[in-house]
Write a protein that holds these residues in place. Sequence first.
Motif, PDB file in Angstrom:
ATOM      1  N   SER A   1      39.758  75.629-116.413  1.00 33.94           N
ATOM      2  CA  SER A   1      38.673  74.962-117.142  1.00 33.94           C
ATOM      3  C   SER A   1      39.009  74.992-118.624  1.00 33.94           C
ATOM      4  O   SER A   1      40.064  75.509-119.030  1.00 33.94           O
ATOM      5  N   ASN A   2      38.112  74.419-119.435  1.00 31.63           N
ATOM      6  CA  ASN A   2      38.330  74.440-120.876  1.00 31.63           C
ATOM      7  C   ASN A   2      37.077  74.952-121.582  1.00 31.63           C
ATOM      8  O   ASN A   2      36.019  75.105-120.981  1.00 31.63           O
ATOM      9  N   ILE A   3      37.204  75.192-122.877  1.00 29.11           N
ATOM     10  CA  ILE A   3      36.117  75.806-123.639  1.00 29.11           C
ATOM     11  C   ILE A   3      34.897  74.896-123.727  1.00 29.11           C
ATOM     12  O   ILE A   3      33.761  75.356-123.880  1.00 29.11           O
ATOM     13  N   LEU A   4      35.119  73.577-123.637  1.00 30.33           N
ATOM     14  CA  LEU A   4      33.996  72.641-123.686  1.00 30.33           C
ATOM     15  C   LEU A   4      33.036  72.882-122.529  1.00 30.33           C
ATOM     16  O   LEU A   4      31.822  72.988-122.726  1.00 30.33           O
TER      17      LEU A   4
ATOM     18  N   ILE B   1      40.832  83.479-127.798  1.00 28.34           N
ATOM     19  CA  ILE B   1      41.250  82.070-127.781  1.00 28.34           C
ATOM     20  C   ILE B   1      42.388  81.846-128.774  1.00 28.34           C
ATOM     21  O   ILE B   1      43.378  81.140-128.476  1.00 28.34           O
TER      22      ILE B   1
ATOM     23  N   ASP C   1      36.945  73.800-130.842  1.00 31.40           N
ATOM     24  CA  ASP C   1      35.690  73.627-130.101  1.00 31.40           C
ATOM     25  C   ASP C   1      34.885  74.924-130.081  1.00 31.40           C
ATOM     26  O   ASP C   1      33.662  74.923-130.202  1.00 31.40           O
ATOM     27  N   ASN C   2      35.572  76.040-129.946  1.00 31.09           N
ATOM     28  CA  ASN C   2      34.859  77.321-129.957  1.00 31.09           C
ATOM     29  C   ASN C   2      34.274  77.608-131.340  1.00 31.09           C
ATOM     30  O   ASN C   2      33.171  78.165-131.456  1.00 31.09           O
TER      31      ASN C   2
ATOM     32  N   VAL D   1      46.063  80.403-128.031  1.00 25.89           N
ATOM     33  CA  VAL D   1      46.602  79.226-128.736  1.00 25.89           C
ATOM     34  C   VAL D   1      47.969  79.559-129.326  1.00 25.89           C
ATOM     35  O   VAL D   1      48.925  78.770-129.244  1.00 25.89           O
TER      36      VAL D   1
ATOM     37  N   GLU E   1      40.982  73.735-128.422  1.00 21.35           N
ATOM     38  CA  GLU E   1      40.100  74.694-127.762  1.00 21.35           C
ATOM     39  C   GLU E   1      39.534  75.674-128.795  1.00 21.35           C
ATOM     40  O   GLU E   1      38.344  76.029-128.750  1.00 21.35           O
TER      41      GLU E   1
ATOM     42  N   PHE F   1      37.833  79.448-116.683  1.00 21.83           N
ATOM     43  CA  PHE F   1      38.526  79.331-117.976  1.00 21.83           C
ATOM     44  C   PHE F   1      39.580  80.417-118.120  1.00 21.83           C
ATOM     45  O   PHE F   1      40.692  80.167-118.613  1.00 21.83           O
TER      46      PHE F   1
ATOM     47  N   ILE G   1      46.882  77.582-124.355  1.00 19.51           N
ATOM     48  CA  ILE G   1      45.871  76.524-124.435  1.00 19.51           C
ATOM     49  C   ILE G   1      46.082  75.755-125.729  1.00 19.51           C
ATOM     50  O   ILE G   1      46.663  76.285-126.691  1.00 19.51           O
TER      51      ILE G   1
END
Length: 275
Positions: A231-234, A11, A27-28, A15, A24, A226, A20
């Motif tokens: 999609s997203n990490i949430l 991730i 959140d991870n 970034v 994200e 994802f 992304i």
Amino acid sequence: MKIAEERNAGILERVAAGDIPQFEALDNQRAIIERQERRVTAQRMLEQSAIQLSLYWRDEKGEPQMPTTEQLPKDFPKEPVVDADYHKAWVDAQAQRPELKRLDVQAEQTETELELQKNQQAPAIDLSVVGSVDNGKGKTGLNRDELYVGLNFDFPLQQRAAKGKAQAAAANLRRLKLETNLTENRIAADIKDALSRLAAARQRLSLIKEQQKTAEELENGEKERFDLGASNILFVNMRELASGDAAIMAIEASSNLFKAHADYLAALGTHVVVK
């Protein structure tokens, strides 16, 4: 927790590449901390269970011993097979439940006491036969044989003590019969409840296993979305938590099934040796 930690490096790379947004990664990171907290809670529950088990699991000297994590089984044993025949279970319980055996012994003792006190009130008749033969050669010899027959009739005048004890024994016998009937009703209810709990536990386990399978498929699908940027990490975290919760529910359902089976054996009065 390991999944979120291993994913974190990828991730951060995405970034940095602008693939992304920064949130994200945040959140991870939140998911990692949350799962670390869950792990601490689970570890505490495991240690608490080990401490409680040590009260019953002892070494050769009788001292409590703590089970280790390495001794944990990898999975539950095969599901217990139960013949859900109430009438057969009731017959087995009648032969095995200690409460009924105790009441049967007490009833036999009380019946013996009642017969004894009734016998104490009855008259006694004794028949006696006495014979004599004169074998003497002296002048004083009677030179005759004699036979005596006697009948002794003994009627007890003071019967109040025996009657009182007989009445007490009879009353106690009636109480034991009522207690036996109540105990039989309670045992019958125990068996019905145990069979009902077993059936419900087995059905619930089957449904939760289906739910777990579906949650795992959704988790894998969300991870693929994802990776493709759809999609997203949430949502990934939500799917992973749902899958983990389903796995925990499956474990609890399996545990409840074996507990229900233990209650069923207890209702039957079956003695089980755990190895």
